[in-house]
Every structure is written in C-alpha cells, then in structure tokens.
Design a protein around this motif. Structure first.
Motif, PDB file in Angstrom:
ATOM      1  N   VAL A   1       0.810  -1.663  -0.404  1.00  0.00           N
ATOM      2  CA  VAL A   1       0.224   0.077  -0.081  1.00  0.00           C
ATOM      3  C   VAL A   1       0.384   1.052   0.369  1.00  0.00           C
ATOM      4  O   VAL A   1       1.877   1.180   0.813  1.00  0.00           O
ATOM      5  N   GLY A   2       0.614   1.905  -1.224  1.00  0.00           N
ATOM      6  CA  GLY A   2       1.486   3.355  -1.191  1.00  0.00           C
ATOM      7  C   GLY A   2       1.133   4.609  -0.245  1.00  0.00           C
ATOM      8  O   GLY A   2       0.025   4.744   0.270  1.00  0.00           O
TER       9      GLY A   2
ATOM     10  N   ARG B   1      -2.546  -7.500   0.117  1.00  0.00           N
ATOM     11  CA  ARG B   1      -1.506  -7.666  -0.421  1.00  0.00           C
ATOM     12  C   ARG B   1      -1.340  -8.305  -1.173  1.00  0.00           C
ATOM     13  O   ARG B   1      -0.375  -8.766  -1.971  1.00  0.00           O
ATOM     14  N   ALA B   2      -2.212 -10.313  -1.024  1.00  0.00           N
ATOM     15  CA  ALA B   2      -2.040 -10.722  -2.208  1.00  0.00           C
ATOM     16  C   ALA B   2      -2.388 -10.552  -3.681  1.00  0.00           C
ATOM     17  O   ALA B   2      -1.830 -10.963  -4.329  1.00  0.00           O
TER      18      ALA B   2
ATOM     19  N   ASP C   1      -0.092  -8.253  -9.383  1.00  0.00           N
ATOM     20  CA  ASP C   1       0.684  -6.561  -9.317  1.00  0.00           C
ATOM     21  C   ASP C   1      -0.134  -5.694  -8.709  1.00  0.00           C
ATOM     22  O   ASP C   1       0.338  -4.879  -9.834  1.00  0.00           O
ATOM     23  N   LEU C   2      -1.930  -5.704  -8.050  1.00  0.00           N
ATOM     24  CA  LEU C   2      -1.887  -4.498  -8.135  1.00  0.00           C
ATOM     25  C   LEU C   2      -0.705  -3.251  -8.046  1.00  0.00           C
ATOM     26  O   LEU C   2      -0.674  -3.373  -6.887  1.00  0.00           O
ATOM     27  N   PRO C   3      -0.927  -2.337  -7.961  1.00  0.00           N
ATOM     28  CA  PRO C   3      -0.419  -0.911  -7.924  1.00  0.00           C
ATOM     29  C   PRO C   3      -0.813  -0.364  -6.745  1.00  0.00           C
ATOM     30  O   PRO C   3      -1.742  -0.612  -6.074  1.00  0.00           O
ATOM     31  N   SER C   4       1.079  -0.054  -5.769  1.00  0.00           N
ATOM     32  CA  SER C   4       0.638   0.875  -5.081  1.00  0.00           C
ATOM     33  C   SER C   4      -0.240   1.923  -4.085  1.00  0.00           C
ATOM     34  O   SER C   4      -1.261   1.956  -3.459  1.00  0.00           O
TER      35      SER C   4
END
Lengths: 299, 299
Positions: free
Chosen positions: B182-183, B214-215, B221-224
C-alpha cells in the motif's frame, strides 16, 4: 538423525532434528528469520545452528516451509494454486549448497486466484491434519498473526481466506491511541464474550467500538485487562461474522498455539460449533514428515 | 493584536494573532504539542513563540482548545457532557501564569456517557459551524486522525460518535504487512469507489479484504496507489455503514482539511447525500472567536 524439519518464517527459524520414526531428537529456535537474511546468509545460518551435529557419511535432508520460500527469501518456491493437495516434496525447490552434508527442500505456499489470497507455512499444518485424518472433510482454522480458514475436501485445499485479526489487535493495542487504555496482559472473560457478541452482530461499528475502549477508560476507569479482552472479542467477532460459511454447520479443526486456540474455540463454541484443537508443533512436524515420506518414495 | 487563538493538540501547537474584528495578523505553527510538554513547559512555549510581539500595556487573552486541556496536558478542563452547547469561555479553565501580559483560557472538550465517547478540539469546530449558521439542525462530520459525527439541534451537540478510521488506514499502510503493498501516495478513483461499495455492503470482511490487497500485489501486481485508494474506500465504507443514522436523510457539514473532506464528500455523494464542506482553519477561528465574545460579554 534421519532428517531435519524447518519452519523458517519472517522473524524466526525453528529446527527439529528428527528420527525416521518421527521421534524428535532435538529442537532449536533462532531469531534468524527471513526478514533479517540475504539469500547467501541462509546456508551459514543453518550450519551455524547445526554445527558438528550433522552426520558426515551421508547427506541429511532438510524439509523447510514458510517465508524462506518467498520471493524475498532464500529461493522462491512459487505458490501452488488451489484447489490442490498441500504441496509435497515433489514440487519443493532446492537451493544450491556448498556443504555436501545437507540437501534443502523448500516447500511452496498456496495461492488462490479469486478472491486473491496466499499462505506460506499454514499449508504444512493442513497437511499435518490430513496426515492424521486422511479422510477429513471440513474446515481447518489456523489462528496466528493472520488467521486462515481453509476448506478441505478429498485431501485437497478447496478454498481459503485470510484475516489480519491478530495483527489488527496488536497494532491497535500497541501503536494507536488505544495503547494508553488496552493492556498487554490480563483477561476479563465477560468482556471478551461481550466483544464477541458486539463484533458478530454489528461488525461495521468496529472503528467506533474500538475508540469506545479509550473513552470508557477516561470516563469510567475501564481496566486495561477488560479493554484487552473486549478488543479481542470485537475483532474475532467481526471475523466470525464474515467467515460464517467457513464454520456454520462445519467440522472444524483449529491448529495453533495455546492462547489463540482457546479464544477461537470459545468463540466458535458460543456459536454452537464444537471445534477440535490440534497442536501447532505436532501438526507442523506431521506435515513436514509427510513431505519427508514423499521424498523417500521418490528416491 | 486583540487576542490570540490557540489550537494545542497532541503533536502541534498553532497560534493565530487576532484583531477584534476577526482579522488574522499572524500565524505560527510549532511541534511543541501536549505529547512532549510537561505542565511547566506550556507558558515558556507560548512566550517563546510570541516573544516581544505581546503588548505590554494590557493583558492579552489566549483562547485555547485541544489536548492542552487533557488530564496529561497543561491544566485539566473537564469534559462538558452532551447534550450541551459547545463549551464557551464561561467554563474555560485558567492556568496560573507568571507573565502578566497573558491570560490563558483553556476550553473543555465534550463527553458522552453512553455509548462512552470523548472529543477535545472538534467541539470548537462545531461551535464555528454554529457561529456561521446559528439555526443549523443536522450533522457535523469532522474527519481527522479520528472522524467524529455530531448531531446538532437547537444550538446543542445532542450526541456524537468517534471512528478511528484514518488511524487504522495509517497503521495498516505503514506498520502492518500491507506496508509492502500500500503506497503513501497516488490515487485510483475507481479502486476507491470499489472499496467504498465493498466496505458499505460487507463491513465484516474488513480484516480479510485488507489482506487481499497484499495478495493481489503478490499475484496480480496490484499497483500501490490502487491499493492505497481501495484501503481508504474500504475503511470509509465500513464507517458509513455504521454511521448511517448520522447521514441518511440528514443535512451534513463536513469540517476538515482538503483531502479527507474530498474523500468523505465523495463517499456521501455516492449515497445521495450532498454534504457542504467547511474549512477547518476558518471553523477553528470562528469557534474560538465565539468563545472570545462570551469572554467580552462577561467582562
């Protein structure tokens, strides 16, 4: 010593020296977890713990599970997607070693495509449950920093779901404004039960019910052990509300260490579910032992 | 300079030098919050910031709100229980000072007996809304580290409710396993909206939906920035599910700084509620200014 069982997580490494019949000869616990190690540090860490205890006339297998197989660990052991049986040594990944006395087999974790989910280590405990009860059909609940609920059928993990419950309790009680009111020790069973009821019936109110612990401490001198027990009750209650398909009318095995197993057993009993508990260490060794057997069968 | 407005919280002190007509002559921001001060430090802190700017021919009043009035602050200003109008200078508490150029009035916070709740500082922003709209009947929503929803009627705070929403976002995104995914920057509006829907409709799943970020980062590759926006959506959605009595069919004023006000406005608009936003600093000064006027009326 016939083989070595290794549970290598983010913060700790635990080793068991095993005889072929499953007898534990020796156990070692170290704080050399994945979080503090570079890939080149893993072999020296193992050798440092085992020292001159290793037989020199043959190669001793090490069966390892946990974050050691993560992308940022020793060597990546790609997740096995569900539905599947818990990963056996057949798909373990083998890092190259300098020392000929050791052969390391890193077991993969498991993944789920949708909803996206991952585990690393818990699948070995599930394998341990199946080693004990090969025909088990039901739910394995694994409380830890995160709690995993896994649906088991025909020897396979069909689906699973991770909840960050204990990590939320830890963050709220040590890092948030609640740290001033929520103790790290002590217990009040009535407050735990009240929290469970509230969390299960009104899960959306969590961020408000949590602050209420601080307000009650300021206004009504709520004891810190009561706040601790109610916070655990709230978080587990909210989890049970969402995990209902994983326990309602199901056969449940809870695998964990003593305190969390007690909390989840009590919470489920309150909902009329008599879960059977299994010891975390015993299930870890049963699961790693099952992988050891697949290795022998392949040899 | 006619008087000094002070917002003295846990981590910061903000001062405004005010003219009698409400003109701001000068503002000062310091990190000398309640958290780092002993009772004997408060007067030197004020004098250090104001230095030789204070008139010497008369006493200048300081109207202060926030944690400065907590038990562990400068001097305890006991909570005013609801239902009640936001505390005026009539019930402010006055610490003893050495310097005759200053007279400090610490405004109390407000408390609610059941469900237990407390606020310190937000009641001044509510007073600011009432100074602008004396006949306002409806809800004031105050997003901050904690979000407070207050029901206002006939010039009084009737009830209120605190949610630890932003603190949970902060802890999850910086201290939990989610910090890796998480960005702290960036945004994805579609993910925010998806999180809102999910949080509102399935609030119990929060601890699981959070881990899913997170998963998805590991598997998809979920962007932050997408993870950040969805986490905010989830937490605000869960809050709205519990706070429904505070916004459904209500007139709502949102008082806060820019970014949280935008998030809450968008979240409420999605539910068909057109909330009006009010600037945090303007409402603070309007509320402290109203307390300044009660002081003049009493003199």
């Amino acid at each position: 010593m016939d083989w070595i069982a290794a549970d290598w997580g983010t913060t700790h490494l635990q080793l068991w020296e095993m005889e072929a019949d499953g007898t534990v000869l020796n156990t070692m616990l170290s704080d050399q977890g994945m979080g503090v190690l570079l890939p080149e540090d893993y072999e020296p860490t193992l050798l440092g713990l085992l020292r001159n205890r290793l037989p020199t006339d043959r190669t001793t297998p090490v069966i390892a599970c946990g974050m050691v197989g993560a992308r940022q660990g020793w060597i990546e052991a790609p997740y096995a997607p569900v539905p599947a049986a818990p990963p056996s040594a057949a798909i373990a990944v083998r890092p190259k070693l300098r020392d000929p006395r050791l052969a390391v087999h890193v077991l993969p974790g498991m993944s789920q495509a949708s909803p996206a989910d991952v585990m690393r280590g818990e699948e070995v405990r599930i394998s341990g449950v199946l080693a004990e009860e090969p025909d088990f059909d039901g739910i394995v609940c694994l409380p830890g920093l995160h709690t995993i609920w896994a649906q088991i059928s025909a020897g396979e993990v069909v689906s699973f779901r991770t909840f960050m419950t204990a990590e939320l309790v830890k963050l709220l009680s040590t890092q948030s404004v609640l740290r001033l009111s929520v103790g790290q020790e002590g217990w009040d069973e009535a407050e735990f039960q009240a929290g469970l009821d509230r969390g299960l019936s009104t899960p959306a109110a969590l961020a408000s019910d949590a602050f209420r612990l601080r307000a009650e401490a300021l206004l009504d001198d709520l004891p810190s052990e009561a706040a601790r027990a109610r916070l655990w009750g709230l978080l587990i209650g909210v989890e049970l509300a969402a995990a209902k398909p994983y326990w309602l009318g199901q056969a449940v095995r809870i695998v964990g260490v003593e305190d969390p197993v007690k909390l989840y057993s009590a919470a489920l009993a309150k909902q009329g579910v008599q879960a059977t508990s299994r010891d975390w260490e015993a299930m870890t060794l049963a699961g790693l032992g099952a992988a050891r057997r697949t290795l022998l069968e392949r040899a």
